[in-house]
Design an enzyme around this catalytic site. Structure first.
Site, PDB file in Angstrom:
ATOM      1  N   GLU A  38       4.759 -31.266  67.433  1.00  0.00           N
ATOM      2  CA  GLU A  38       4.167 -30.908  68.658  1.00  0.00           C
ATOM      3  C   GLU A  38       5.058 -29.153  69.269  1.00  0.00           C
ATOM      4  OE1 GLU A  38       2.333 -30.210  72.401  1.00  0.00           O
ATOM      5  OE2 GLU A  38       4.631 -30.456  72.227  1.00  0.00           O
ATOM      6  N   HIS A  98       2.990 -35.909  70.391  1.00  0.00           N
ATOM      7  CA  HIS A  98       4.025 -35.796  71.197  1.00  0.00           C
ATOM      8  C   HIS A  98       4.897 -37.373  70.583  1.00  0.00           C
ATOM      9  CE1 HIS A  98       2.672 -33.406  74.422  1.00  0.00           C
ATOM     10  NE2 HIS A  98       4.037 -33.043  74.650  1.00  0.00           N
ATOM     11  N   GLN A 116      12.819 -35.765  83.158  1.00  0.00           N
ATOM     12  CA  GLN A 116      12.859 -36.428  81.721  1.00  0.00           C
ATOM     13  C   GLN A 116      13.720 -35.893  80.826  1.00  0.00           C
ATOM     14  OE1 GLN A 116       9.625 -34.829  78.825  1.00  0.00           O
ATOM     15  NE2 GLN A 116       8.619 -36.520  79.426  1.00  0.00           N
ATOM     16  N   HIS A 143       0.450 -41.294  77.355  1.00  0.00           N
ATOM     17  CA  HIS A 143       1.539 -40.267  77.802  1.00  0.00           C
ATOM     18  C   HIS A 143       3.138 -41.193  77.774  1.00  0.00           C
ATOM     19  CE1 HIS A 143      -0.892 -37.364  78.222  1.00  0.00           C
ATOM     20  NE2 HIS A 143      -1.760 -38.140  78.870  1.00  0.00           N
ATOM     21  N   ALA A 144       3.194 -42.680  78.519  1.00  0.00           N
ATOM     22  CA  ALA A 144       4.068 -43.378  78.970  1.00  0.00           C
ATOM     23  C   ALA A 144       4.752 -43.546  77.364  1.00  0.00           C
ATOM     24  CB  ALA A 144       3.738 -44.716  79.482  1.00  0.00           C
ATOM     25  N   ALA A 145       4.036 -43.657  76.405  1.00  0.00           N
ATOM     26  CA  ALA A 145       4.433 -44.032  74.840  1.00  0.00           C
ATOM     27  C   ALA A 145       5.332 -42.979  74.684  1.00  0.00           C
ATOM     28  CB  ALA A 145       3.292 -44.247  73.931  1.00  0.00           C
ATOM     29  N   ASP A 146       5.090 -41.723  74.702  1.00  0.00           N
ATOM     30  CA  ASP A 146       6.122 -40.616  74.360  1.00  0.00           C
ATOM     31  C   ASP A 146       7.458 -40.636  75.063  1.00  0.00           C
ATOM     32  OD1 ASP A 146       6.250 -38.088  75.765  1.00  0.00           O
ATOM     33  OD2 ASP A 146       4.183 -38.172  75.539  1.00  0.00           O
ATOM     34  N   GLN A 147       7.120 -41.068  76.475  1.00  0.00           N
ATOM     35  CA  GLN A 147       8.290 -41.095  77.552  1.00  0.00           C
ATOM     36  C   GLN A 147       9.153 -42.014  77.510  1.00  0.00           C
ATOM     37  OE1 GLN A 147       6.136 -39.914  81.297  1.00  0.00           O
ATOM     38  NE2 GLN A 147       4.717 -39.070  80.299  1.00  0.00           N
TER      39      GLN A 147
HETATM   40  N1  LIG Z   1      -1.559 -36.779  82.244  1.00  0.00           N
HETATM   41  C1  LIG Z   1      -0.381 -36.971  81.834  1.00  0.00           C
HETATM   42  N2  LIG Z   1       0.392 -38.302  82.306  1.00  0.00           N
HETATM   43  C2  LIG Z   1       1.400 -38.397  82.210  1.00  0.00           C
HETATM   44  N3  LIG Z   1       2.308 -37.697  81.545  1.00  0.00           N
HETATM   45  C3  LIG Z   1       1.861 -36.391  80.885  1.00  0.00           C
HETATM   46  C4  LIG Z   1       0.461 -36.088  81.219  1.00  0.00           C
HETATM   47  N4  LIG Z   1       0.323 -34.868  80.392  1.00  0.00           N
HETATM   48  C5  LIG Z   1       1.332 -34.558  79.875  1.00  0.00           C
HETATM   49  N5  LIG Z   1       2.481 -35.549  80.145  1.00  0.00           N
HETATM   50  C6  LIG Z   1       3.584 -35.927  79.858  1.00  0.00           C
HETATM   51  O1  LIG Z   1       4.406 -34.722  79.895  1.00  0.00           O
HETATM   52  C7  LIG Z   1       5.177 -34.222  79.040  1.00  0.00           C
HETATM   53  C8  LIG Z   1       4.737 -32.870  78.376  1.00  0.00           C
HETATM   54  O2  LIG Z   1       5.632 -32.296  77.543  1.00  0.00           O
HETATM   55  P1  LIG Z   1       5.321 -30.805  76.537  1.00  0.00           P
HETATM   56  O3  LIG Z   1       6.444 -30.684  75.742  1.00  0.00           O
HETATM   57  O4  LIG Z   1       3.963 -30.977  76.251  1.00  0.00           O
HETATM   58  O5  LIG Z   1       5.403 -29.866  77.992  1.00  0.00           O
HETATM   59  P2  LIG Z   1       6.157 -28.798  78.268  1.00  0.00           P
HETATM   60  O6  LIG Z   1       7.588 -28.783  78.463  1.00  0.00           O
HETATM   61  O7  LIG Z   1       5.361 -28.180  79.425  1.00  0.00           O
HETATM   62  O8  LIG Z   1       5.805 -27.776  76.724  1.00  0.00           O
HETATM   63  P3  LIG Z   1       5.024 -26.757  76.390  1.00  0.00           P
HETATM   64  O9  LIG Z   1       4.712 -25.714  77.466  1.00  0.00           O
HETATM   65  O10 LIG Z   1       5.896 -26.268  75.120  1.00  0.00           O
HETATM   66  O11 LIG Z   1       3.871 -27.552  75.604  1.00  0.00           O
HETATM   67  C9  LIG Z   1       5.149 -35.200  77.819  1.00  0.00           C
HETATM   68  O12 LIG Z   1       6.343 -36.232  78.014  1.00  0.00           O
HETATM   69  C10 LIG Z   1       3.907 -35.986  78.288  1.00  0.00           C
HETATM   70  O13 LIG Z   1       3.612 -37.425  78.099  1.00  0.00           O
END
Ligand SMILES: Nc1ncnc2c1ncn2[C@@H]1O[C@H](COP(=O)(O)OP(=O)(O)OP(=O)(O)O)[C@@H](O)[C@H]1O
Length: 342
Positions: free
Chosen positions: A10, A310, A100, A284-288
């Site tokens: 990602e 992710h 996070q 989303h919860a899965a990756d978190q």
């Molecule tokens: N609709 C949503 N509901 C809940 N969680 C979300 C949702 N959309 C994104 N996330 C969470 O937000 C996080 C986004 O991480 P990501 O690395 O893409 O973001 P970022 O730090 O803004 O990076 P980048 O700008 O480099 O993409 C992930 O953990 C993802 O699961």
């Protein structure tokens, strides 16, 4: 010290946040190269910078190269310590993404941690504060982790200025999650909020979501959250579906030019396939949750509609730091993921 290519998979901010969290938890230094290499602009933005600073403050890390736009840093952790911390993203960058980064390490502190973060509270493509509070934290609580979020003030683009306070109790080892089946749908809750916009906006979001989900023949309990102080106009809706064994979330964040009804429908249209698929964690919860499951006292399992990029990237990163294995397989149309800490 290990070197991690942060452009892997990602390749976004999550690799940076999770790598720093893992360095703090394991005590092993990390050099991160190619951070957000494919993003425009590349390198660290304010939210990522604050997240790294937050983890560093918590574990007395020395960080070389940390600056806006940095593509490479070296993060040398010290000991994780309890106490009170305060961080300001300085923009409308997401406060929950700072949390996070910080939370996995904070749960390993030898005493309570209280952290105040200022920034954006309801930001697109991130967990909004209501998702964090009503979906993510309750799921995390099932691993035995105790953390509670207080929303002090909301803050929106461009100024940010929202404030949240997370209180974290020390947690020994995380309990594994065995989410083998969702079970019957019991209730859908909805939480709509808007600030510095006409009050009917939030009610329209909530009503549209309710109407869209009516066919599911389950109790739908949506409400408009009370207004708190807020900087800037904005709003969001979060939906949470409770089944016998699962809690699934979906959200939509207000956008200029998008009618309130459409936002409610968007959130409902995100939630519906999660429910109908039989998933036990939303995508989303899965990756978190993975970072906690990888450190749990036994194997975990969950079903997701799909293993997002992710998820795949976090699994790869966890394998670089921890003695953990992952096994994915198909279960009907769902993806089943087993997380097996050594
Ligand atoms: N609709 C949503 N509901 C809940 N969680 C979300 C949702 N959309 C994104 N996330 C969470 O937000 C996080 C986004 O991480 P990501 O690395 O893409 O973001 P970022 O730090 O803004 O990076 P980048 O700008 O480099 O993409 C992930 O953990 C993802 O699961």
């Amino acid at each position: 010290m290990k070197t991690i290519d942060a452009s892997h998979g990602e390749g976004g901010g999550q690799v940076v946040r999770t790598a720093c969290a893992l360095a703090a938890m394991t005590g092993e230094g990390v050099r991160l190269v190619n951070m957000r290499a494919g993003r425009r602009p590349p390198g660290l933005a304010a939210q990522h910078l604050t997240a790294v600073r937050a983890v560093a403050a918590l574990c007395d890390a020395e960080v070389a190269g940390l600056a806006l736009g940095a593509r490479e840093i070296v993060f040398l952790p010290g000991r994780i310590k309890p106490g009170e911390f305060r961080f300001d993203v300085g923009t409308a960058g997401s406060v929950t993404l700072v949390l996070q980064a910080l939370l996995p390490a904070a749960l390993c502190a030898p005493g309570p941690v209280r952290v105040t973060v200022t920034g954006g509270t309801d930001v697109r493509a991130t967990p909004t504060v209501d998702y964090f509070q009503r979906v993510f934290l309750p799921l995390l609580a099932r691993t035995g982790a105790r953390a509670s979020l207080r929303i002090v003030r909301r803050g929106y683009y461009p100024r940010g200025g929202g404030e949240v306070e997370l209180t974290i109790e020390p947690c020994g080892r995380f309990a594994p999650l065995r989410l083998e089946q969702a079970g019957a749908l019991e209730l859908i809750e909805g939480f709509a909020y808007c600030a510095n916009l006409p009050g009917h906006i939030a009610a329209r979001m909530a009503n549209a979501a309710t109407a869209r989900l009516a066919g599911l023949r389950v109790r739908i309990d949506t409400r408009v959250l009370g207004r708190t102080e807020a900087f800037g106009p904005g709003g969001a809706i979060v939906l949470a579906a409770r089944t016998a064994h699962a809690l699934l979330g979906a959200l939509a964040v207000a956008e200029r030019g998008v009618p309130a009804e459409r936002l409610g429908e968007l959130a409902a249209d995100e939630l519906r396939p999660e429910i109908e698929s039989g998933a036990t964690l939303d995508v989303h919860a899965a990756d978190q949750l993975l970072v906690y499951l990888a450190r749990a006292a036994g194997p975990s399992v969950f079903l997701a509609r799909t293993l997002s990029l992710h998820v795949q990237t976090v699994c790869w990163l966890l394998e670089q730091f921890l003695p953990v294995r992952f096994r994915s397989s198909a279960q009907g149309a769902l993806s089943r993921l087993e997380v097996m800490p050594a």
